[in-house]
Design a protein around this motif. Sequence first.
Motif, short mmCIF file in Angstrom:
data_model
loop_
_atom_site.label_atom_id
_atom_site.label_comp_id
_atom_site.label_asym_id
_atom_site.label_seq_id
_atom_site.Cartn_x
_atom_site.Cartn_y
_atom_site.Cartn_z
N ILE A 25 0.85 -1.19 0.00
CA ILE A 25 0.00 0.00 0.00
C ILE A 25 0.89 1.24 0.00
O ILE A 25 1.81 1.37 0.80
CB ILE A 25 -0.93 0.01 1.23
N HIS A 26 0.60 2.16 -0.91
CA HIS A 26 1.34 3.41 -1.02
C HIS A 26 0.47 4.55 -0.49
O HIS A 26 -0.72 4.63 -0.81
CB HIS A 26 1.72 3.69 -2.47
N THR A 27 1.05 5.43 0.30
CA THR A 27 0.32 6.55 0.88
C THR A 27 0.82 7.86 0.29
O THR A 27 2.01 8.16 0.30
CB THR A 27 0.48 6.57 2.41
N ILE A 28 -0.13 8.65 -0.22
CA ILE A 28 0.17 9.92 -0.87
C ILE A 28 -0.61 11.01 -0.15
O ILE A 28 -1.83 10.89 0.05
CB ILE A 28 -0.25 9.88 -2.35
N ALA A 29 0.07 12.08 0.27
CA ALA A 29 -0.58 13.21 0.94
C ALA A 29 -0.65 14.37 -0.05
O ALA A 29 0.36 14.75 -0.65
CB ALA A 29 0.18 13.61 2.19
N LEU A 30 -1.84 14.96 -0.19
CA LEU A 30 -2.08 16.01 -1.18
C LEU A 30 -2.72 17.22 -0.52
O LEU A 30 -3.58 17.08 0.35
CB LEU A 30 -3.00 15.48 -2.28
N THR A 31 -2.31 18.41 -0.96
CA THR A 31 -2.89 19.65 -0.45
C THR A 31 -3.17 20.61 -1.59
O THR A 31 -2.69 20.44 -2.72
CB THR A 31 -1.96 20.35 0.56
N LEU A 283 -5.46 15.66 2.03
CA LEU A 283 -6.07 14.43 1.52
C LEU A 283 -5.01 13.33 1.53
O LEU A 283 -4.01 13.40 0.82
CB LEU A 283 -6.59 14.64 0.10
N GLU A 284 -5.24 12.34 2.37
CA GLU A 284 -4.34 11.19 2.47
C GLU A 284 -4.94 10.06 1.65
O GLU A 284 -6.05 9.58 1.96
CB GLU A 284 -4.18 10.78 3.93
N VAL A 285 -4.24 9.65 0.61
CA VAL A 285 -4.74 8.66 -0.34
C VAL A 285 -3.90 7.41 -0.26
O VAL A 285 -2.66 7.47 -0.30
CB VAL A 285 -4.70 9.20 -1.79
N GLY A 295 -8.32 3.35 0.01
CA GLY A 295 -8.67 3.97 1.28
C GLY A 295 -7.95 5.28 1.48
O GLY A 295 -7.23 5.77 0.60
N GLY A 296 -8.15 5.86 2.65
CA GLY A 296 -7.49 7.12 2.96
C GLY A 296 -8.26 7.92 3.97
O GLY A 296 -9.11 7.39 4.71
N LEU A 342 -11.93 7.59 4.40
CA LEU A 342 -12.39 7.25 3.06
C LEU A 342 -12.42 5.73 2.88
O LEU A 342 -11.44 5.06 3.21
CB LEU A 342 -11.47 7.86 1.99
N GLU A 343 -13.52 5.25 2.37
CA GLU A 343 -13.69 3.82 2.19
C GLU A 343 -14.07 3.53 0.75
O GLU A 343 -15.03 4.09 0.22
CB GLU A 343 -14.78 3.30 3.12
N ALA A 344 -13.29 2.68 0.09
CA ALA A 344 -13.61 2.26 -1.27
C ALA A 344 -14.74 1.25 -1.23
O ALA A 344 -14.68 0.28 -0.47
CB ALA A 344 -12.38 1.67 -1.93
N LEU A 345 -15.76 1.46 -2.02
CA LEU A 345 -16.91 0.56 -2.09
C LEU A 345 -16.79 -0.34 -3.31
O LEU A 345 -16.16 0.02 -4.31
CB LEU A 345 -18.21 1.35 -2.16
N PRO A 346 -17.41 -1.51 -3.24
CA PRO A 346 -17.37 -2.41 -4.41
C PRO A 346 -18.01 -1.74 -5.62
O PRO A 346 -19.02 -1.06 -5.51
CB PRO A 346 -18.19 -3.63 -3.96
N HIS A 347 -17.39 -1.93 -6.78
CA HIS A 347 -17.94 -1.38 -8.02
C HIS A 347 -19.10 -2.25 -8.51
O HIS A 347 -19.08 -3.47 -8.35
CB HIS A 347 -16.86 -1.30 -9.09
#
Length: 347
Positions: A25-31, A283-285, A295-296, A342-347
């Motif tokens: 899992i990679h974590t990216i912080a965005l502003t 935003l933490e992705v 997630g995030g 943030l929670e990814a839901l099933p497509h």
Amino acid sequence: MRPFLAAIFLAAALATLAQTRQERIHTIALTGDIMMGTLYPTPQLPPDNGRHLFYDVAPVLRRADVAAGNLECVLADSGTTAKKVERQHNYAFLTPTAYVQHLVDAGYDFLSLANNHAYDFGPSGAASTQRTLQAAGLAYAGLRNHYNGVVIERGGVRYGFCAFGHNAYTHRHSDLRAVRTTLTALAARCDVLIVSFHGGAEGVKYCHLPYGEETYLDEPRGDLRAFAHFCIDAGADVVFGHGPHVTRALEVYKHHLIAYSLGNFCTPYGINLVGLSGHAPVLEVQVDGAGRFCGGRIHSYLQQRGLGPRTDPHHRVAQHMRSLTLSDVPHTPLRIHPDGRLEALPH
């Protein structure tokens, strides 16, 4: 060991390594927008030379694998602007070069320059910004006279960044052929591809994400839904925007996250910070080895004049972005919890 056994063991080891990379899992912080203070037309600088601007947010930015934002100013210690700053809606921002250290200390890795303030002080100001970032070891992209892509390696993972804007001196998000060329070339060099864009109309009345082209003060500001989807289709893993000075909705499109605007972030002077304009999220992705969103969190911060982003214990920023998402992208497979998770839901 017999050669064929060695080959089997090597193949197994490579397969295990590939699987490990895929599962990581990679974590990216965005502003959003950063303008830490200005010398022009008269100095407006934060207390203690800005050393505490990022105090609350630095832990989130530093713990991410990479962190990125939009640098909406010129880094220089003097200069003359050709902009008519006495006019309404026209501003010029000149931030001391020494302030670049605050970005380094906060944990930033990449800054977008594809915005309508990068040339506030002409080519010499833009050159000063680039020299200052380079000397500090910070990556950047977005200016038209430079290749629009950079790769940052962290922990054996290559993160690609590029940036698009709506001004003539930026790589424009309206030029989709050039956008595709940039993304195709950059995707071949990186493991996770992140696109930054500056666009959209400005102000509180533009919180909601429209369909179709946007304009502001008779200037084209892009069809941002179409652009963001185009980027994902062309190989981007994460797309994040800024420009409206307010936050906008999030969307998960084909398993990839889009943030349509992260608003202001660290803008202690020269920009309205009342109400929604003072919302300053990080935003933490989190993405998997294939770049798919998994997630995030929206970390909520608020700004006040003279200060940087400060923790909002009531999560009002996240709740507002949740409301915008439910309104403007109601069927996206994403759940935003009241605390910003943030929670990814099933497509």
